[in-house]
Design a protein around this motif. Structure first.
Motif, PDB file in Angstrom:
ATOM      1  N   GLN A 214     -32.580 -21.729 -27.862  1.00  0.00           N
ATOM      2  CA  GLN A 214     -31.938 -22.038 -26.641  1.00  0.00           C
ATOM      3  C   GLN A 214     -30.745 -21.407 -26.191  1.00  0.00           C
ATOM      4  OE1 GLN A 214     -32.552 -24.267 -29.419  1.00  0.00           O
ATOM      5  NE2 GLN A 214     -34.737 -25.169 -28.620  1.00  0.00           N
ATOM      6  N   LEU A 215     -29.799 -21.037 -27.292  1.00  0.00           N
ATOM      7  CA  LEU A 215     -28.659 -20.364 -27.191  1.00  0.00           C
ATOM      8  C   LEU A 215     -28.813 -19.098 -26.462  1.00  0.00           C
ATOM      9  CD1 LEU A 215     -26.820 -21.443 -30.488  1.00  0.00           C
ATOM     10  CD2 LEU A 215     -26.062 -21.960 -27.873  1.00  0.00           C
ATOM     11  N   ALA A 218     -30.027 -19.263 -23.055  1.00  0.00           N
ATOM     12  CA  ALA A 218     -29.045 -19.385 -21.971  1.00  0.00           C
ATOM     13  C   ALA A 218     -27.913 -18.027 -21.805  1.00  0.00           C
ATOM     14  CB  ALA A 218     -28.182 -20.741 -22.486  1.00  0.00           C
ATOM     15  N   MET A 275     -22.180 -22.906 -22.114  1.00  0.00           N
ATOM     16  CA  MET A 275     -22.829 -22.512 -23.521  1.00  0.00           C
ATOM     17  C   MET A 275     -22.505 -23.696 -24.620  1.00  0.00           C
ATOM     18  SD  MET A 275     -24.436 -19.657 -23.305  1.00  0.00           S
ATOM     19  CE  MET A 275     -25.023 -19.518 -24.862  1.00  0.00           C
ATOM     20  N   VAL A 278     -25.139 -26.289 -24.635  1.00  0.00           N
ATOM     21  CA  VAL A 278     -26.590 -25.925 -25.234  1.00  0.00           C
ATOM     22  C   VAL A 278     -26.742 -26.504 -26.258  1.00  0.00           C
ATOM     23  CG1 VAL A 278     -27.912 -24.106 -25.704  1.00  0.00           C
ATOM     24  CG2 VAL A 278     -26.693 -23.795 -23.880  1.00  0.00           C
TER      25      VAL A 278
END
Length: 446
Positions: A214-215, A218, A275, A278
């Protein structure tokens, strides 16, 4: 073999002081030059080069030993680590730096005047090697590469002559030095620009490694929204069980988000907010910081160690490239890697200064990929393949490489880091100033 008469000494492998004189920061390779000369002044460098020329010996140079590509066997090694003077001129916003000085010394001299150098992620690295290899750091998107800051270079060429070179005096040699990295001579002094930076909003955030898909997804979109005042990198880290680390990080697999913003604290926090949303951080260290604390952004190791690293620049970072990286270094992957890192480039890095030609590689790259594995038993046997697997996985999007990130995997060769016209230019300049190949590229200065 006869030895030159120099002060303080010319050391051979049988001398007790030899090991300390050649000791590198990256200990994967142990340097074994035939002779090491510890220069205490420019005159020692001139004398060593003239002696080597008369004897027909190859010459290499080492300041901090961060970037060895071979064991330097068969060469005369000139160590410049004692040439570490730093003089700051606040009026002209410049620093004159000895050939063996580290960034931490420049930072200590410049910050009392409200000035900052464009250094790398670690202030333990040598200034000359960083700048001559291009040089990319947390403020490079705002101010350009380390090479872009260079105003003058004093260098001892193969004929034993110490020359001052710049845009006017021997401009072709000067241009080749700005990014060409090695093979032109031994730099005894360099003059660089400083910038009126006293603080920034920056630091690192450690997230769970399991959140890396996910990081990374993003992050690749988030960095596309940046102005030149903002920079970031992100790394998948497999940390050792080191008591020096905070307890939540010891032995953990984490995602390390690095961030630097030259604007206000409120601006920085607003930019970083997407961020932070997230995933839940394990440790959040982003805050207002004095420039002198810039090492805290990356928190690079400060103790010598054996490593194997590999790298490449990337022209783009599509979602497929992120998936490829996760497949070799993400959650659930058994690997000896310490780090798989992506750095966002662009901004001022991509803009060549108006002053003239240079040899900086990778200006058109969008990202830089770096993989690092330890060379300790029992993983040393598989570390090279692990680092190579990261670069190979993203090969479809690779565009080249950066000289300062060429480690043992380069095997003593710079490789195709420059386009054909720049390679031809560098070759022509090397042959003009070193026709007999005294400064053979058997290692890169670090």
């Amino acid at each position: 073999m006869s030895t030159p008469t120099l002060a303080p000494a010319a050391l051979t492998p049988v001398d007790p002081a030899y090991a300390a004189a050649v000791a590198p920061f990256v200990t994967t390779l142990q340097p074994r030059p035939d002779l090491v000369v510890e220069a205490r002044g420019p005159g020692d460098v001139v004398a060593a080069v003239r002696w080597a020329g008369a004897e027909g010996r190859a010459v290499t140079v080492q300041a901090t030993g961060h970037q060895l590509l071979t064991d330097l066997g068969g060469s005369v090694l000139v160590s410049t680590r004692h040439l570490d003077s730093v003089r700051v001129d606040p009026a002209t916003r410049t620093a004159v730096v000895g050939g063996g000085a580290r960034w931490q010394q420049v930072i200590a001299a410049a910050t009392p005047h409200g000035l900052a150098p464009i250094c790398g992620s670690s202030s333990h690295v040598g200034v000359v090697g960083f700048c001559l290899g291009g040089g990319h750091g947390p403020l490079s998107r705002a101010f350009g590469t380390g090479a872009d800051q260079v105003r003058r270079v004093r260098i001892v060429t193969a004929d034993g002559v110490e020359r001052d070179v710049d845009d006017v005096r021997e401009p072709e040699l000067f241009a080749a030095l700005l990014g060409g990295k090695t093979g032109f001579g031994i730099v005894t002094e360099i003059e660089i620009a400083l910038h009126p930076v006293t603080r920034l909003h920056g630091g690192g955030i450690f997230f769970p490694g399991e959140a890396s898909p996910q990081l990374l997804a993003a992050w690749r979109e988030w960095v596309g929204t940046f102005s030149d005042e903002t920079s970031s990198s992100i790394a998948l880290l497999r940390l050792p069980p080191d008591p020096a680390l905070p307890p939540p990080l010891r032995g953990a697999f984490v995602t390390h988000l690095r961030f630097a913003h030259l604007g206000t604290a409120d601006e920085g926090a607003a930019i970083l907010a997407p961020m932070r949303a997230v995933a839940t951080p394990i440790v959040d260290m982003v805050d207002e910081m004095p420039f002198a604390a810039i090492d805290a952004i990356h928190s690079d190791p400060t103790e010598p160690m054996p490593i194997w690293d590999d790298s490449a620049t990337l022209s783009v970072l599509p979602a497929e490239a992120v998936d490829a990286l996760l497949a070799v270094a993400g959650p659930g992957v058994e690997t000896p890697l310490i780090m798989a890192e992506l750095r966002h480039l662009g901004g001022a890095i991509a803009r060549r200064p108006q002053r003239g030609h240079d040899a900086v590689a990778g200006r058109d790259a969008a990202f830089h990929l770096y993989a690092l594995a330890p060379m300790f038993p029992p993983v040393a046997a598989v570390a090279p393949a692990a680092a190579r697997s990261v670069v190979d996985a993203l090969r479809p999007w690779a565009s080249g490489g950066l000289p300062n990130f060429q480690g043992p995997a380069a095997g003593g060769r710079l490789g195709p880091l420059w386009d054909d016209p720049t390679t031809a230019f560098l070759t022509r300049v090397r042959e003009a100033y070193d026709p007999d190949g005294m400064f053979r590229t058997v290692g890169l200065r670090g």
